[in-house]
Write an enzyme that holds these catalytic residues in place. Structure first.
Site, PDB file in Angstrom:
ATOM      1  N   ARG A 143     -22.543  -8.128  27.979  1.00  0.00           N
ATOM      2  CA  ARG A 143     -22.069  -8.690  27.148  1.00  0.00           C
ATOM      3  C   ARG A 143     -22.621 -10.057  26.735  1.00  0.00           C
ATOM      4  O   ARG A 143     -22.768 -10.161  25.575  1.00  0.00           O
ATOM      5  CB  ARG A 143     -20.445  -8.982  27.352  1.00  0.00           C
ATOM      6  CG  ARG A 143     -19.631  -9.864  26.543  1.00  0.00           C
ATOM      7  CD  ARG A 143     -18.196 -10.187  27.105  1.00  0.00           C
ATOM      8  NE  ARG A 143     -17.993 -10.788  28.457  1.00  0.00           N
ATOM      9  CZ  ARG A 143     -16.763 -10.937  28.954  1.00  0.00           C
ATOM     10  NH1 ARG A 143     -15.959 -10.675  28.442  1.00  0.00           N
ATOM     11  NH2 ARG A 143     -17.079 -11.495  30.183  1.00  0.00           N
TER      12      ARG A 143
ATOM     13  N   ARG B  62      -9.699 -19.141  27.762  1.00  0.00           N
ATOM     14  CA  ARG B  62      -8.671 -18.948  28.327  1.00  0.00           C
ATOM     15  C   ARG B  62      -7.214 -18.714  27.543  1.00  0.00           C
ATOM     16  O   ARG B  62      -6.522 -17.903  27.952  1.00  0.00           O
ATOM     17  CB  ARG B  62      -8.172 -20.246  29.250  1.00  0.00           C
ATOM     18  CG  ARG B  62      -9.158 -20.565  30.212  1.00  0.00           C
ATOM     19  CD  ARG B  62      -9.186 -19.308  31.471  1.00  0.00           C
ATOM     20  NE  ARG B  62     -10.370 -19.855  32.589  1.00  0.00           N
ATOM     21  CZ  ARG B  62     -10.776 -19.069  33.367  1.00  0.00           C
ATOM     22  NH1 ARG B  62     -10.344 -17.850  33.446  1.00  0.00           N
ATOM     23  NH2 ARG B  62     -11.619 -19.460  34.263  1.00  0.00           N
TER      24      ARG B  62
ATOM     25  N   GLU C 278      -3.525  -9.675  37.497  1.00  0.00           N
ATOM     26  CA  GLU C 278      -3.715 -10.341  36.544  1.00  0.00           C
ATOM     27  C   GLU C 278      -2.714 -10.267  35.266  1.00  0.00           C
ATOM     28  O   GLU C 278      -2.461  -9.171  35.239  1.00  0.00           O
ATOM     29  CB  GLU C 278      -5.012 -10.184  36.175  1.00  0.00           C
ATOM     30  CG  GLU C 278      -5.975 -10.700  35.098  1.00  0.00           C
ATOM     31  CD  GLU C 278      -7.281 -10.363  34.658  1.00  0.00           C
ATOM     32  OE1 GLU C 278      -8.245 -10.182  35.666  1.00  0.00           O
ATOM     33  OE2 GLU C 278      -7.645 -10.085  33.579  1.00  0.00           O
TER      34      GLU C 278
ATOM     35  N   TYR D  49     -18.102  -4.884  37.042  1.00  0.00           N
ATOM     36  CA  TYR D  49     -17.672  -5.968  36.352  1.00  0.00           C
ATOM     37  C   TYR D  49     -18.787  -6.950  35.856  1.00  0.00           C
ATOM     38  O   TYR D  49     -18.994  -7.504  34.895  1.00  0.00           O
ATOM     39  CB  TYR D  49     -16.456  -6.777  37.028  1.00  0.00           C
ATOM     40  CG  TYR D  49     -16.232  -8.090  35.978  1.00  0.00           C
ATOM     41  CD1 TYR D  49     -15.698  -7.950  34.753  1.00  0.00           C
ATOM     42  CD2 TYR D  49     -16.315  -9.274  36.746  1.00  0.00           C
ATOM     43  CE1 TYR D  49     -15.548  -9.173  34.269  1.00  0.00           C
ATOM     44  CE2 TYR D  49     -16.125 -10.600  36.125  1.00  0.00           C
ATOM     45  CZ  TYR D  49     -15.619 -10.160  34.849  1.00  0.00           C
ATOM     46  OH  TYR D  49     -15.414 -11.595  34.210  1.00  0.00           O
TER      47      TYR D  49
ATOM     48  N   TYR E 113     -18.606 -20.875  35.230  1.00  0.00           N
ATOM     49  CA  TYR E 113     -18.447 -20.546  36.432  1.00  0.00           C
ATOM     50  C   TYR E 113     -19.840 -20.564  37.205  1.00  0.00           C
ATOM     51  O   TYR E 113     -20.866 -20.024  36.537  1.00  0.00           O
ATOM     52  CB  TYR E 113     -17.990 -18.908  36.494  1.00  0.00           C
ATOM     53  CG  TYR E 113     -16.595 -18.523  36.577  1.00  0.00           C
ATOM     54  CD1 TYR E 113     -15.768 -19.272  36.672  1.00  0.00           C
ATOM     55  CD2 TYR E 113     -16.142 -17.136  36.398  1.00  0.00           C
ATOM     56  CE1 TYR E 113     -14.353 -19.407  36.689  1.00  0.00           C
ATOM     57  CE2 TYR E 113     -14.799 -17.237  36.454  1.00  0.00           C
ATOM     58  CZ  TYR E 113     -13.737 -17.963  36.482  1.00  0.00           C
ATOM     59  OH  TYR E 113     -12.457 -17.642  36.528  1.00  0.00           O
TER      60      TYR E 113
HETATM   61  C1  3EB Z   1     -10.761 -14.921  35.695  1.00  0.00           C
HETATM   62  O1  3EB Z   1     -10.242 -15.795  35.496  1.00  0.00           O
HETATM   63  C2  3EB Z   1     -10.382 -13.553  35.958  1.00  0.00           C
HETATM   64  O2  3EB Z   1     -14.562 -11.153  31.639  1.00  0.00           O
HETATM   65  O3  3EB Z   1     -13.454 -10.964  29.983  1.00  0.00           O
HETATM   66  C3  3EB Z   1     -10.002 -12.468  32.923  1.00  0.00           C
HETATM   67  C4  3EB Z   1     -10.011 -12.332  31.677  1.00  0.00           C
HETATM   68  C5  3EB Z   1     -11.144 -12.178  33.841  1.00  0.00           C
HETATM   69  C6  3EB Z   1     -11.250 -11.921  31.026  1.00  0.00           C
HETATM   70  C7  3EB Z   1     -13.439 -11.154  31.122  1.00  0.00           C
HETATM   71  C8  3EB Z   1     -12.257 -11.855  33.061  1.00  0.00           C
HETATM   72  C9  3EB Z   1     -12.339 -11.665  31.699  1.00  0.00           C
HETATM   73  O4  3EB Z   1     -12.076 -15.036  35.762  1.00  0.00           O
HETATM   74  C10 3EB Z   1     -10.984 -12.327  35.382  1.00  0.00           C
END
Ligand code: 3EB
Length: 350
Positions: free
Chosen positions: A163, A228, A336, A156, A215
């Protein structure tokens, strides 16, 4: 007489499409309608779930996250304009004057997941530029063996690096990021499909969480490039696309090893996203129970009944619920959830 009948038939056909001025409609149909749905020339895409990611026909994508609940349903994307099909590099697309739906399926090979992802996102960027659909709205990433460590890094995380390096990261890019899902399959394909348009949607962030693109580095050396949620107006329809949402507060996983607590935290986060979306742009719904559909990606299959009954207790029985078997990008996350609201302002479609 003959002409009259034919004329009426054609007119009827055109009318069916013209009746709702929805540039894009996403709804669920029973699997028994598969042949009709695929034959309908206005069908843009059909999303289905199975053991292995594959393109099952010109319109149907089978996502390699098998359905544990809701597998009797097909997700159907329909437009009001006859889509044109084409291919650019490895991307297959169908498009109308307003939007483009693209899909790409790549087998794992000797290349690293980082370079495969880089190539996928570069090709997507090229397609957007050449065909002039510059705004990515919503994207789904299904990565095989997402938790495996290749070359010392979780796949991941390598995906995030590939990306990030392929997308345009010029100043202000963080305010144009699509809603996204990135989960793991247990087959050897990487599947990405997406929806892009000429104009941006409205980006929604979650005040309970640090934006993923901010992050700290421990989650990925290059930040996860997604928002989000996105609200997008399609003609007289207003869609809300909620990204894959986990039991995360701030940037930290909450409720480790506690499935139903994680589930509640996901739903709390989704309620907040719905409220934010409503405050900013006004889809007329107040919480997650009024979404059209949710997809729950669940790590441990044997828990699907407990998850479904808890979700029904919290959300009632209006929302379509799919429970899908998948790997989740952090090894301490047990599930998720992504969400969709489609339909006219204030109305919920089935
Ligand atoms: C998170 O909130 C959970 O890397 O495109 C959720 C949706 C998550 C998309 C992405 C990662 C992605 O970090 C992981």
């Amino acid at each position: 007489m003959l002409f009259g009948v034919l004329g009426a038939k054609i007119a009827g056909y055109v009318n069916t499409a013209a009746r709702n001025h929805s540039l894009l409609d996403i709804h669920y149909q029973p699997r028994s309608r598969l042949a009709d749905v695929v034959d309908d020339p206005y069908t843009l895409a059909v999303i289905d779930f199975g053991i292995q990611s594959q393109f099952s026909d010109e319109k149907r994508i089978t996502v390699g996250t098998p359905a544990l609940a809701g597998g009797d349903l097909l997700e159907v994307w329909r437009t009001d304009e006859l889509p044109e099909s084409g291919r650019l590099g490895d991307i297959h697309y169908r498009r109308t004057s307003a939007l483009i739906f693209g899909r790409i399926l790549v087998a794992n090979n000797q290349d690293s997941i980082e370079s495969i992802t880089h190539s996928i996102y570069q090709q997507i960027g090229q397609l957007q530029q050449e065909l002039d659909y510059s705004q990515m709205i919503r994207i789904w990433n299904y990565l095989s063996w997402i938790n495996r460590h290749d070359d010392g890094m979780e796949r991941y995380q390598s995906f995030c690096v590939g990306r990030h390096q392929a997308i345009d990261t010029s100043k202000g890019f963080e305010s144009h990021l699509p809603a996204a899902t990135a989960v793991g399959t247990r087959d050897d394909n990487i599947l990405v499909y997406f929806l892009a348009a000429h104009e941006d949607g409205v980006q929604i962030e979650n005040p309970r969480q640090i934006s993923a693109f901010e992050y700290p580095q421990q989650y990925a050396p290059k930040s996860p490039a997604f928002s989000r949620a996105i609200v997008k107006q399609w003609g007289d329809q207003l869609h809300l696309y909620i990204s894959g949402t986990a039991s995360i507060l701030g940037h930290e996983t909450r409720h480790k090893n506690r499935l139903l607590e994680q589930l509640d935290e996901c739903l709390n986060n989704m309620d907040v996203l719905v409220a934010e979306a409503r405050a900013q742009t006004g889809p007329d719904i107040s919480d997650a129970s009024q979404l059209t559909a949710i997809k729950i990606y669940l790590l441990a299959e044997e828990n699907h009944e407990a998850v479904l009954s808890h979700v029904r207790k919290r959300l009632g029985d209006k929302v379509r619920v799919l429970v899908l078997s998948a790997d989740i990008c952090r090894d301490d996350l047990m599930l998720e959830i992504e969400g969709l609201k489609s339909g006219e302002r204030g109305k919920t479609k089935d």
